[in-house]
Write a protein that holds these residues in place. Sequence first.
Motif, PDB file in Angstrom:
ATOM      1  N   PHE A  64       5.253   2.865  -0.926  1.00 30.57           N
ATOM      2  CA  PHE A  64       5.803   2.782   0.564  1.00 30.57           C
ATOM      3  C   PHE A  64       4.668   2.658   1.562  1.00 30.57           C
ATOM      4  O   PHE A  64       3.444   3.406   1.567  1.00 30.57           O
ATOM      5  N   LYS A  65       5.119   1.987   2.584  1.00 36.57           N
ATOM      6  CA  LYS A  65       4.311   1.860   3.967  1.00 36.57           C
ATOM      7  C   LYS A  65       5.082   1.737   5.075  1.00 36.57           C
ATOM      8  O   LYS A  65       5.987   1.001   5.096  1.00 36.57           O
ATOM      9  N   ILE A  66       5.038   2.793   5.932  1.00 32.80           N
ATOM     10  CA  ILE A  66       5.926   2.801   7.054  1.00 32.80           C
ATOM     11  C   ILE A  66       4.960   2.663   8.518  1.00 32.80           C
ATOM     12  O   ILE A  66       4.019   3.690   8.718  1.00 32.80           O
ATOM     13  N   ASN A  67       5.225   1.533   8.982  1.00 35.33           N
ATOM     14  CA  ASN A  67       4.384   1.419  10.311  1.00 35.33           C
ATOM     15  C   ASN A  67       4.984   1.227  11.506  1.00 35.33           C
ATOM     16  O   ASN A  67       6.246   0.648  11.545  1.00 35.33           O
ATOM     17  N   LEU A  68       4.875   2.170  12.706  1.00 42.54           N
ATOM     18  CA  LEU A  68       5.519   1.927  13.751  1.00 42.54           C
ATOM     19  C   LEU A  68       4.128   1.080  14.587  1.00 42.54           C
ATOM     20  O   LEU A  68       3.064   1.444  14.778  1.00 42.54           O
ATOM     21  N   ASP A  69       4.889   0.006  15.349  1.00 40.94           N
ATOM     22  CA  ASP A  69       3.882  -0.777  16.188  1.00 40.94           C
ATOM     23  C   ASP A  69       5.039  -1.244  17.618  1.00 40.94           C
ATOM     24  O   ASP A  69       5.858  -1.982  17.205  1.00 40.94           O
ATOM     25  N   ASN A  70       4.636  -0.634  18.796  1.00 40.24           N
ATOM     26  CA  ASN A  70       5.374  -1.304  19.666  1.00 40.24           C
ATOM     27  C   ASN A  70       6.756  -1.288  19.797  1.00 40.24           C
ATOM     28  O   ASN A  70       7.443  -2.013  19.958  1.00 40.24           O
ATOM     29  N   GLY A  71       7.548  -0.083  19.328  1.00 42.00           N
ATOM     30  CA  GLY A  71       8.606   0.339  19.428  1.00 42.00           C
ATOM     31  C   GLY A  71       9.629  -0.369  18.068  1.00 42.00           C
ATOM     32  O   GLY A  71      10.626  -0.469  17.826  1.00 42.00           O
ATOM     33  N   MET A  72       8.637  -1.078  17.172  1.00 42.32           N
ATOM     34  CA  MET A  72       9.170  -1.527  15.937  1.00 42.32           C
ATOM     35  C   MET A  72       8.811  -0.888  14.827  1.00 42.32           C
ATOM     36  O   MET A  72       7.470  -0.438  14.426  1.00 42.32           O
ATOM     37  N   MET A  73       9.812  -0.441  13.795  1.00 44.33           N
ATOM     38  CA  MET A  73       9.286   0.390  12.700  1.00 44.33           C
ATOM     39  C   MET A  73       9.452  -0.718  11.520  1.00 44.33           C
ATOM     40  O   MET A  73      10.730  -1.221  11.308  1.00 44.33           O
ATOM     41  N   THR A  74       8.511  -0.780  10.686  1.00 42.82           N
ATOM     42  CA  THR A  74       8.392  -1.619   9.567  1.00 42.82           C
ATOM     43  C   THR A  74       8.384  -0.818   8.388  1.00 42.82           C
ATOM     44  O   THR A  74       7.170  -0.075   8.225  1.00 42.82           O
ATOM     45  N   ILE A  75       9.264  -0.859   7.423  1.00 41.98           N
ATOM     46  CA  ILE A  75       9.150  -0.118   6.217  1.00 41.98           C
ATOM     47  C   ILE A  75       8.745  -1.231   5.112  1.00 41.98           C
ATOM     48  O   ILE A  75       9.655  -2.208   4.921  1.00 41.98           O
ATOM     49  N   SER A  76       7.669  -1.099   4.169  1.00 41.05           N
ATOM     50  CA  SER A  76       7.212  -2.196   3.469  1.00 41.05           C
ATOM     51  C   SER A  76       6.994  -1.505   1.932  1.00 41.05           C
ATOM     52  O   SER A  76       6.621  -0.151   2.028  1.00 41.05           O
ATOM     53  N   SER A  77       7.056  -2.340   1.069  1.00 34.39           N
ATOM     54  CA  SER A  77       6.316  -1.680  -0.402  1.00 34.39           C
ATOM     55  C   SER A  77       5.956  -3.089  -1.140  1.00 34.39           C
ATOM     56  O   SER A  77       6.607  -4.171  -0.873  1.00 34.39           O
ATOM     57  N   GLU A  78       4.860  -2.716  -1.799  1.00 35.91           N
ATOM     58  CA  GLU A  78       4.280  -3.752  -2.971  1.00 35.91           C
ATOM     59  C   GLU A  78       3.873  -3.104  -3.954  1.00 35.91           C
ATOM     60  O   GLU A  78       3.456  -1.940  -4.172  1.00 35.91           O
ATOM     61  N   LYS A  79       4.443  -3.539  -5.124  1.00 35.82           N
ATOM     62  CA  LYS A  79       4.182  -3.084  -6.555  1.00 35.82           C
ATOM     63  C   LYS A  79       3.861  -4.007  -7.456  1.00 35.82           C
ATOM     64  O   LYS A  79       4.631  -5.112  -7.614  1.00 35.82           O
ATOM     65  N   SER A  80       2.749  -3.949  -8.003  1.00 37.89           N
ATOM     66  CA  SER A  80       2.389  -4.943  -9.296  1.00 37.89           C
ATOM     67  C   SER A  80       2.015  -4.176 -10.584  1.00 37.89           C
ATOM     68  O   SER A  80       1.626  -3.194 -10.812  1.00 37.89           O
ATOM     69  N   GLU A  81       2.481  -4.605 -11.680  1.00 39.38           N
ATOM     70  CA  GLU A  81       2.334  -4.068 -12.891  1.00 39.38           C
ATOM     71  C   GLU A  81       1.712  -5.186 -13.905  1.00 39.38           C
ATOM     72  O   GLU A  81       2.221  -6.358 -13.834  1.00 39.38           O
ATOM     73  N   GLU A  94       2.149 -10.033 -19.519  1.00 44.23           N
ATOM     74  CA  GLU A  94       3.196 -10.371 -18.586  1.00 44.23           C
ATOM     75  C   GLU A  94       2.664  -9.708 -17.277  1.00 44.23           C
ATOM     76  O   GLU A  94       2.320  -8.273 -17.103  1.00 44.23           O
ATOM     77  N   PHE A  95       3.044 -10.463 -16.177  1.00 44.68           N
ATOM     78  CA  PHE A  95       2.724  -9.762 -14.968  1.00 44.68           C
ATOM     79  C   PHE A  95       3.882  -9.462 -14.043  1.00 44.68           C
ATOM     80  O   PHE A  95       4.905 -10.239 -14.138  1.00 44.68           O
ATOM     81  N   SER A  96       4.083  -8.619 -13.219  1.00 48.66           N
ATOM     82  CA  SER A  96       5.265  -8.060 -12.460  1.00 48.66           C
ATOM     83  C   SER A  96       4.720  -7.845 -10.973  1.00 48.66           C
ATOM     84  O   SER A  96       3.872  -6.978 -11.088  1.00 48.66           O
ATOM     85  N   PHE A  97       5.501  -8.519 -10.205  1.00 44.56           N
ATOM     86  CA  PHE A  97       5.098  -8.248  -8.850  1.00 44.56           C
ATOM     87  C   PHE A  97       6.402  -8.257  -8.028  1.00 44.56           C
ATOM     88  O   PHE A  97       7.603  -8.884  -8.172  1.00 44.56           O
ATOM     89  N   SER A  98       6.462  -7.216  -7.140  1.00 47.30           N
ATOM     90  CA  SER A  98       7.698  -7.089  -6.307  1.00 47.30           C
ATOM     91  C   SER A  98       7.378  -6.444  -4.778  1.00 47.30           C
ATOM     92  O   SER A  98       6.176  -5.485  -5.140  1.00 47.30           O
ATOM     93  N   SER A  99       8.053  -7.088  -3.857  1.00 44.48           N
ATOM     94  CA  SER A  99       7.667  -6.422  -2.627  1.00 44.48           C
ATOM     95  C   SER A  99       8.930  -6.632  -1.752  1.00 44.48           C
ATOM     96  O   SER A  99       9.623  -7.351  -2.131  1.00 44.48           O
ATOM     97  N   PHE A 100       9.041  -5.851  -0.629  1.00 42.93           N
ATOM     98  CA  PHE A 100       9.878  -6.030   0.416  1.00 42.93           C
ATOM     99  C   PHE A 100       9.505  -5.465   1.785  1.00 42.93           C
ATOM    100  O   PHE A 100       8.366  -4.943   1.729  1.00 42.93           O
TER     101      PHE A 100
END
Length: 145
Positions: A64-81, A94-100
Amino acid sequence: MSLSKWNKQDDLFPSLSSFFDDFWGRDFVSGVQTGTTVPAVNIAESEEAFDIEVAAPGLKKEDFKINLDNGMMTISSEKSEEKESEEKKITRKEFSFSSFQRSFTLPESVLVEKINAVYKDGVLKIKLPKKEEAKKQPPKLIDIQ
């Protein structure tokens, strides 16, 4: 308060979920790869704080990455296998990649310096404490002179 989204199927009233999405300023929701989903989010408010829970099983807190910038909070994740297996002289890779990514406009009443996050049992919990002046004050009796 902002306007709520109105879908034809809602007939008279917008859906409760669209109301909360509009209130919290959901600016960007995306699944990068077909078949990926955006985790469900619960938002609760108490007198002391806003509590956000993100359902994201199978991840680690490092994903996970949680970023605060100018009153905006962004929660994101990247995972690859990358998986490799060999069966009957056939090699398969086989490759697997997921993010949000989810973004929320924070109310001005949030004490940004005290925001904390914990990931446990597949749920990312973020506590957004309120500033003292935003908390409900007890009733005060005014003395008449």
